[in-house]
Design an enzyme around this catalytic site. Structure first.
Site, PDB file in Angstrom:
ATOM      1  N   ARG A   1      35.776 -32.034 -44.296  1.00 38.32           N
ATOM      2  CA  ARG A   1      36.865 -32.879 -44.776  1.00 38.32           C
ATOM      3  C   ARG A   1      36.357 -34.297 -45.014  1.00 38.32           C
ATOM      4  NH1 ARG A   1      39.012 -28.900 -45.974  1.00 38.32           N
ATOM      5  NH2 ARG A   1      40.994 -28.025 -45.283  1.00 38.32           N
TER       6      ARG A   1
ATOM      7  N   HIS B   1      35.390 -30.455 -54.100  1.00 38.17           N
ATOM      8  CA  HIS B   1      35.993 -29.592 -53.069  1.00 38.17           C
ATOM      9  C   HIS B   1      35.963 -28.113 -53.486  1.00 38.17           C
ATOM     10  CE1 HIS B   1      39.076 -29.529 -49.567  1.00 38.17           C
ATOM     11  NE2 HIS B   1      38.446 -28.366 -49.649  1.00 38.17           N
TER      12      HIS B   1
HETATM   13  P1  NDP Z   1      36.565 -22.567 -37.051  1.00 36.57           P
HETATM   14  O1  NDP Z   1      37.830 -22.882 -36.343  1.00 36.57           O
HETATM   15  O2  NDP Z   1      36.135 -21.130 -37.160  1.00 36.57           O
HETATM   16  O3  NDP Z   1      35.359 -23.345 -36.363  1.00 36.57           O
HETATM   17  C1  NDP Z   1      35.479 -24.658 -35.925  1.00 36.57           C
HETATM   18  C2  NDP Z   1      34.236 -25.024 -35.113  1.00 36.57           C
HETATM   19  O4  NDP Z   1      34.280 -26.413 -34.826  1.00 36.57           O
HETATM   20  C3  NDP Z   1      34.159 -24.294 -33.780  1.00 36.57           C
HETATM   21  O5  NDP Z   1      32.828 -23.915 -33.510  1.00 36.57           O
HETATM   22  C4  NDP Z   1      34.624 -25.351 -32.791  1.00 36.57           C
HETATM   23  O6  NDP Z   1      34.103 -25.209 -31.480  1.00 36.57           O
HETATM   24  C5  NDP Z   1      34.080 -26.605 -33.419  1.00 36.57           C
HETATM   25  N1  NDP Z   1      34.791 -27.803 -32.971  1.00 36.57           N
HETATM   26  C6  NDP Z   1      36.108 -28.106 -33.101  1.00 36.57           C
HETATM   27  N2  NDP Z   1      36.382 -29.317 -32.578  1.00 36.57           N
HETATM   28  C7  NDP Z   1      35.206 -29.794 -32.098  1.00 36.57           C
HETATM   29  C8  NDP Z   1      34.818 -30.985 -31.416  1.00 36.57           C
HETATM   30  N3  NDP Z   1      35.713 -31.945 -31.125  1.00 36.57           N
HETATM   31  N4  NDP Z   1      33.528 -31.122 -31.049  1.00 36.57           N
HETATM   32  C9  NDP Z   1      32.615 -30.158 -31.332  1.00 36.57           C
HETATM   33  N5  NDP Z   1      32.912 -28.993 -31.955  1.00 36.57           N
HETATM   34  C10 NDP Z   1      34.193 -28.825 -32.336  1.00 36.57           C
HETATM   35  O7  NDP Z   1      36.676 -23.220 -38.510  1.00 36.57           O
HETATM   36  P2  NDP Z   1      35.943 -22.733 -39.849  1.00 36.57           P
HETATM   37  O8  NDP Z   1      34.504 -22.612 -39.547  1.00 36.57           O
HETATM   38  O9  NDP Z   1      36.638 -21.575 -40.446  1.00 36.57           O
HETATM   39  O10 NDP Z   1      36.226 -23.985 -40.819  1.00 36.57           O
HETATM   40  C11 NDP Z   1      35.765 -25.277 -40.493  1.00 36.57           C
HETATM   41  C12 NDP Z   1      36.318 -26.292 -41.472  1.00 36.57           C
HETATM   42  O11 NDP Z   1      35.667 -26.176 -42.731  1.00 36.57           O
HETATM   43  C13 NDP Z   1      37.799 -26.137 -41.829  1.00 36.57           C
HETATM   44  O12 NDP Z   1      38.620 -26.686 -40.824  1.00 36.57           O
HETATM   45  C14 NDP Z   1      37.905 -26.865 -43.142  1.00 36.57           C
HETATM   46  O13 NDP Z   1      38.209 -28.222 -42.913  1.00 36.57           O
HETATM   47  C15 NDP Z   1      36.499 -26.764 -43.728  1.00 36.57           C
HETATM   48  N6  NDP Z   1      36.450 -25.934 -44.937  1.00 36.57           N
HETATM   49  C16 NDP Z   1      36.109 -26.536 -46.131  1.00 36.57           C
HETATM   50  C17 NDP Z   1      35.963 -25.771 -47.272  1.00 36.57           C
HETATM   51  C18 NDP Z   1      35.512 -26.385 -48.551  1.00 36.57           C
HETATM   52  O14 NDP Z   1      35.654 -25.795 -49.613  1.00 36.57           O
HETATM   53  N7  NDP Z   1      34.920 -27.559 -48.539  1.00 36.57           N
HETATM   54  C19 NDP Z   1      36.230 -24.318 -47.276  1.00 36.57           C
HETATM   55  C20 NDP Z   1      36.570 -23.803 -45.963  1.00 36.57           C
HETATM   56  C21 NDP Z   1      36.663 -24.590 -44.851  1.00 36.57           C
HETATM   57  P3  NDP Z   1      34.400 -23.902 -30.581  1.00 36.57           P
HETATM   58  O15 NDP Z   1      33.585 -22.815 -31.223  1.00 36.57           O
HETATM   59  O16 NDP Z   1      33.919 -24.247 -29.245  1.00 36.57           O
HETATM   60  O17 NDP Z   1      35.890 -23.675 -30.666  1.00 36.57           O
HETATM   61  C1  OXD Z   2      39.794 -24.759 -46.600  1.00 34.02           C
HETATM   62  C2  OXD Z   2      39.356 -25.470 -47.808  1.00 34.02           C
HETATM   63  O1  OXD Z   2      40.110 -25.405 -45.603  1.00 34.02           O
HETATM   64  O2  OXD Z   2      39.180 -24.803 -48.851  1.00 34.02           O
HETATM   65  O3  OXD Z   2      39.815 -23.520 -46.639  1.00 34.02           O
HETATM   66  O4  OXD Z   2      39.145 -26.680 -47.763  1.00 34.02           O
END
Ligand code: NDP
Ligand code: OXD
Length: 309
Positions: free
Chosen positions: A224, A272
């Site tokens: 983000r 994006h």
């Molecule tokens: P998940 O919920 O599967 O994974 C999130 C990860 O972040 C987990 O490993 C979690 O830790 C870790 N995490 C959360 N908070 C913290 C923190 N404060 N400190 C350290 N680690 C933290 O999410 P996804 O992998 O599915 O997606 C991640 C993000 O990618 C989405 O929220 C979205 O914003 C972005 N995204 C962007 C896209 C694009 O097109 N640019 C497409 C898809 C997603 P733990 O494993 O311990 O819970």
């Molecule tokens: C998502 C994205 O969060 O596309 O899936 O940004």
């Protein structure tokens, strides 16, 4: 079940509705709008839903998000407390995220950008061979996206570190817990952000973090825009602390035409698109979860509102 599709951003909602209806013929699926009878929907499938959806549809039990990130949904002022939020788990996005990161990682570590410049000068000039150990990839977030990115980089023999809240293990990578951020950053040359946007992670890509990376660092932000302190990145590019950045997400989207990022040769901008949720896989996943709910069984991907992801 009465299932409504509501998105302010989707140019072709009928495509989604038709695909959902084909996958769930036993249920009613329709585009939500205020001209139709209100208050009957059980489930909403959304991406940037109109805020009035929630005041008009008091019967809703589940909100299926077309994306993985739920930060925007959690900002909606009247989001009912009792509504269960369900995020997209992969939906074809993780492999695209891995491709995106590999593209920029290889471009930097194999000097492909410099070779493009040399071609423009018709210069035949082999550059130094890769020293792979000098290109540790540090992935922030070890969830669905981060783990896939980490595994893809490890499969090409790059050293990989993953930092997450719990320090969950990721095959092929060394895992770091939340309290091990300094150790994680000290190893990292290419920093990849795959974190959800939460109160804890907003602004995390700041000078304090960049200063702890290995010299000649590179940033790839696929999560983000509000994770990044833009002024800090520009300052670190100017000082040479960071050599460049690939940015897919921005605080203000679309990125305004006058924004400095567009013209900075050290920054690669994409609109994006690092990981798009693909209609067929997304619909398949949502339909599967709706059927599971109808059977009265638990589903995965439920957002923990206290954690904000
Ligand atoms: P998940 O919920 O599967 O994974 C999130 C990860 O972040 C987990 O490993 C979690 O830790 C870790 N995490 C959360 N908070 C913290 C923190 N404060 N400190 C350290 N680690 C933290 O999410 P996804 O992998 O599915 O997606 C991640 C993000 O990618 C989405 O929220 C979205 O914003 C972005 N995204 C962007 C896209 C694009 O097109 N640019 C497409 C898809 C997603 P733990 O494993 O311990 O819970
Ligand atoms: C998502 C994205 O969060 O596309 O899936 O940004």
């Amino acid at each position: 079940m009465d299932i409504v599709f509501a998105s302010r951003h989707e140019s072709n909602p009928q495509e989604w509705v038709a695909a959902l209806q084909r996958a769930l013929p036993e249920h009613r699926v329709r585009v939500w709008d205020t001209l139709q009878p209100q208050g009957q929907a059980d489930i909403a499938v959304v991406w940037a839903p109109p805020p009035e959806l929630f005041s008009h549809e008091s019967r809703l039990t589940h909100l299926f998000n077309l994306g993985a990130g739920v930060d925007a949904l959690l900002q909606i002022p009247d989001l009912p407390d009792g509504l269960t939020l369900v995020r997209m788990e992969d939906g074809g996005m993780a492999v695209q995220m891995a491709e995106y990161v590999l593209h920029y990682l290889i471009r930097e570590s194999r000097d492909l950008g410099r070779y493009a410049d040399l071609q423009a000068q018709a210069r035949w000039q082999p550059l130094a061979d890769i020293d792979r150990d000098a290109w540790t990839v540090g992935v922030m977030g070890g969830g669905v996206m981060g783990a896939r990115v980490a595994q893809a980089c490890a499969a090409l023999d790059y050293p990989v570190a993953v930092w997450s809240r719990s320090g969950r293990p990721v095959a092929g990578a060394q895992s770091y817990r939340q309290d091990q951020l300094a150790d994680f950053l000290a190893r990292t040359r290419v920093l990849v952000n795959a974190l959800p946007l939460t109160a804890d992670t907003r602004g995390i890509l700041s000078r304090a973090v960049f200063d702890q990376l290995r010299p000649d660092a590179y940033l790839i932000n696929i999560a983000r825009g509000d994770h990044l302190v833009e002024a800090d990145l520009l300052a670190c590019l100017d000082s040479g602390r960071v050599r460049g950045a690939a940015l897919d997400v921005f605080s203000c989207e679309p990125l305004p035409p006058e924004h400095r990022f567009w013209s900075d040769r050290r920054i690669q901008v994409t609109p994006h698109v690092a990981g798009a949720s693909l209609v067929s896989l997304t619909v398949q996943q949502i339909a599967g979860k709706v059927r599971t709910l109808v059977r009265g069984e638990p589903i995965t991907g439920i957002v923990d509102r206290a954690r904000q992801y």
